[in-house]
Design a protein around this motif. Structure first.
Motif, PDB file in Angstrom:
ATOM      1  N   UNK A 133       0.825  -1.206   0.000  1.00  0.00           N
ATOM      2  CA  UNK A 133       0.000   0.000   0.000  1.00  0.00           C
ATOM      3  C   UNK A 133       0.856   1.252   0.000  1.00  0.00           C
ATOM      4  N   UNK A 134       1.833   1.262   0.864  1.00  0.00           N
ATOM      5  CA  UNK A 134       2.695   2.440   0.962  1.00  0.00           C
ATOM      6  C   UNK A 134       3.448   2.668  -0.346  1.00  0.00           C
ATOM      7  N   UNK A 135       3.977   1.580  -0.876  1.00  0.00           N
ATOM      8  CA  UNK A 135       4.730   1.702  -2.130  1.00  0.00           C
ATOM      9  C   UNK A 135       3.870   2.260  -3.246  1.00  0.00           C
ATOM     10  N   UNK A 136       2.723   1.631  -3.426  1.00  0.00           N
ATOM     11  CA  UNK A 136       1.861   2.042  -4.543  1.00  0.00           C
ATOM     12  C   UNK A 136       1.369   3.471  -4.350  1.00  0.00           C
ATOM     13  N   UNK A 137       1.072   3.820  -3.113  1.00  0.00           N
ATOM     14  CA  UNK A 137       0.589   5.180  -2.874  1.00  0.00           C
ATOM     15  C   UNK A 137       1.658   6.205  -3.219  1.00  0.00           C
ATOM     16  N   UNK A 138       2.867   5.969  -2.723  1.00  0.00           N
ATOM     17  CA  UNK A 138       3.951   6.905  -2.991  1.00  0.00           C
ATOM     18  C   UNK A 138       4.284   6.949  -4.476  1.00  0.00           C
ATOM     19  N   UNK A 139       4.339   5.780  -5.049  1.00  0.00           N
ATOM     20  CA  UNK A 139       4.679   5.687  -6.477  1.00  0.00           C
ATOM     21  C   UNK A 139       3.635   6.414  -7.324  1.00  0.00           C
ATOM     22  N   UNK A 140       2.375   6.112  -7.050  1.00  0.00           N
ATOM     23  CA  UNK A 140       1.295   6.737  -7.826  1.00  0.00           C
ATOM     24  C   UNK A 140       1.338   8.249  -7.675  1.00  0.00           C
ATOM     25  N   UNK A 141       1.499   8.704  -6.460  1.00  0.00           N
ATOM     26  CA  UNK A 141       1.533  10.149  -6.239  1.00  0.00           C
ATOM     27  C   UNK A 141       2.695  10.791  -6.992  1.00  0.00           C
ATOM     28  N   UNK A 142       3.875  10.252  -6.797  1.00  0.00           N
ATOM     29  CA  UNK A 142       5.054  10.826  -7.447  1.00  0.00           C
ATOM     30  C   UNK A 142       4.914  10.781  -8.966  1.00  0.00           C
ATOM     31  N   UNK A 143       4.451   9.647  -9.464  1.00  0.00           N
ATOM     32  CA  UNK A 143       4.336   9.491 -10.911  1.00  0.00           C
ATOM     33  C   UNK A 143       3.278  10.429 -11.491  1.00  0.00           C
ATOM     34  N   UNK A 144       2.157  10.500 -10.808  1.00  0.00           N
ATOM     35  CA  UNK A 144       1.092  11.380 -11.288  1.00  0.00           C
ATOM     36  C   UNK A 144       1.518  12.833 -11.257  1.00  0.00           C
ATOM     37  N   UNK A 145       2.124  13.235 -10.180  1.00  0.00           N
ATOM     38  CA  UNK A 145       2.553  14.629 -10.052  1.00  0.00           C
ATOM     39  C   UNK A 145       3.582  14.976 -11.125  1.00  0.00           C
ATOM     40  N   UNK A 146       4.548  14.092 -11.301  1.00  0.00           N
ATOM     41  CA  UNK A 146       5.579  14.328 -12.318  1.00  0.00           C
ATOM     42  C   UNK A 146       4.969  14.405 -13.708  1.00  0.00           C
ATOM     43  N   UNK A 147       4.059  13.492 -13.991  1.00  0.00           N
ATOM     44  CA  UNK A 147       3.436  13.452 -15.312  1.00  0.00           C
ATOM     45  C   UNK A 147       2.618  14.712 -15.576  1.00  0.00           C
ATOM     46  N   UNK A 148       1.818  15.100 -14.599  1.00  0.00           N
ATOM     47  CA  UNK A 148       0.982  16.292 -14.778  1.00  0.00           C
ATOM     48  C   UNK A 148       1.836  17.544 -14.928  1.00  0.00           C
ATOM     49  N   UNK A 149       2.942  17.598 -14.206  1.00  0.00           N
ATOM     50  CA  UNK A 149       3.865  18.723 -14.368  1.00  0.00           C
ATOM     51  C   UNK A 149       4.446  18.740 -15.773  1.00  0.00           C
ATOM     52  N   UNK A 150       4.961  17.605 -16.199  1.00  0.00           N
ATOM     53  CA  UNK A 150       5.588  17.524 -17.520  1.00  0.00           C
ATOM     54  C   UNK A 150       4.602  17.833 -18.639  1.00  0.00           C
TER      55      UNK A 150
END
Lengths: 200, 200
Positions: A155-172
């Motif tokens: 849970x922790x992994x997926x949550x952190x990963x999803x957040x980081x990935x989504x934020x990075x993607x939306x920024x880019x």
DNA sequence: CTCTAATCTTTCCATTGGAAATATTTTTGC
DNA sequence: GCAAAAATATTTCCAATGGAAAGATTAGAG
């Protein structure tokens, strides 16, 4: 004709040269400017030469993606060394994730797009796993729920990963608003410590 | 020749017909199979006809993206009606976000890729804003920090958005592992209520 | 040294999005 | 009504792309 100037029929290290040339193009001109013929021209070979080493354009981009994942893991680990404390390490890794994505947007896009990068490729899956391992390490023992330890870390992994990935993607992709000075109207570090996890 | 069978030189509603044809192709055959010529052929016009209505292929895909965002907002709102309670509404919206992405992966990709969908287009930015408004509404008053109300809501929005977007993207790209039965080895609802926000 | 496999080139092809010129229909202006 | 203008659509042409096929060149094994 001097031997060192005469162009050899066989390149010698064409595989790596093509990957490096491709990397150079996406870094300086962007993903849209990448083409098989352009890469080949940059190295000085015909546009069909890469086929011997990669099979297809997707094969070449898969190799680029693999190299991307290796650098990705390095970037995330770089922020970790010298940082102590679980939560601080976690923040550093997430920051590294986002920093890499913003510094190398085209490479990041290739790495995470199955139409470009074939995840069934062993080189890629191994390098990607190595990146994910960073996330695993910092997530160890961090969760909210003592009762379900089996899924707690996932849970922790997926949550952190999803957040980081989504934020990075939306920024880019330019979908998150920016301030006048060009910085995002949001600081990642504001939210990371608020995720509600705790040391267990 | 009967009038209703004779092919008219002017289509009459070509703009909408092209959008619908494009939607049909990406839903049934996927994004990789989409091409200007294929869309035109499906409608029964020459491949240069779309230029009058959209300027370029990107223009057509931008229009498809705009329609996508309208359906996107509808899907998220659909889950909200009949749900009471702030946190429940929030969960429903996030679920709607992810459900839409998984049901229409190609459309979702177009909507969030600047190389396909031009966010400077008014139709798109309006429709996208309408989608974002759903997120704003459910985020209202939900945050961790009473001290900084100015940024409080923005934080909640961006966090939820990033998480939902990242998770949906990673799922669609096949980067999150699946169980044997095909479902993701992770339940979004497990993590949403743990974000640490609280009603203020 | 010869033969085989690997590597690279040349040539050819289908597909793609777009530009330009032309044809047809609709709308506008009088 | 009716000519001119604008919108819409077609045909034709083009450059770029990735890939297939066949042949040239070189490296390496025995």
């Amino acid at each position: 004709m001097p031997a060192e100037k005469r162009k050899k029929y066989h390149h010698g290290d064409l595989r790596n040269a093509l990957i490096e040339a491709g990397m150079g193009i996406i870094e300086t001109e962007g993903l849209a400017e990448l083409s098989l013929r352009k890469i080949a021209a940059k190295v000085g070979v015909s546009h069909t030469a890469p086929k011997n080493h990669f099979g297809s354009m997707r094969g070449l981009m898969t190799a680029i993606g693999a190299e991307g994942f290796r650098r990705f893991a390095t970037e995330m680990r770089a922020g970790l060394t010298g940082t102590s404390g679980r939560v601080k390490k976690l923040e550093a890794a997430v920051e590294g994730y986002i920093r890499f994505a913003r510094k190398h947007p085209a490479l990041f896009q290739i790495m995470f797009s199955p139409e470009y990068c074939d995840f069934k490729d062993e080189e890629v899956s191994e390098a990607a796993r190595a990146s994910y391992r960073v996330l695993e390490e910092i997530s160890e023992g961090l969760d909210w729920d003592k009762a379900d330890l089996d899924h707690a870390q996932l849970r922790t992994e997926i949550m952190l990963w999803s957040f980081a990935h989504g934020y990075a993607t939306l920024l880019n992709n330019g979908q998150i608003n920016f301030r006048d000075d060009g910085t995002p109207a949001f600081d990642v570090l504001d939210v990371i410590p608020k995720f509600g996890y705790r040391e267990m």
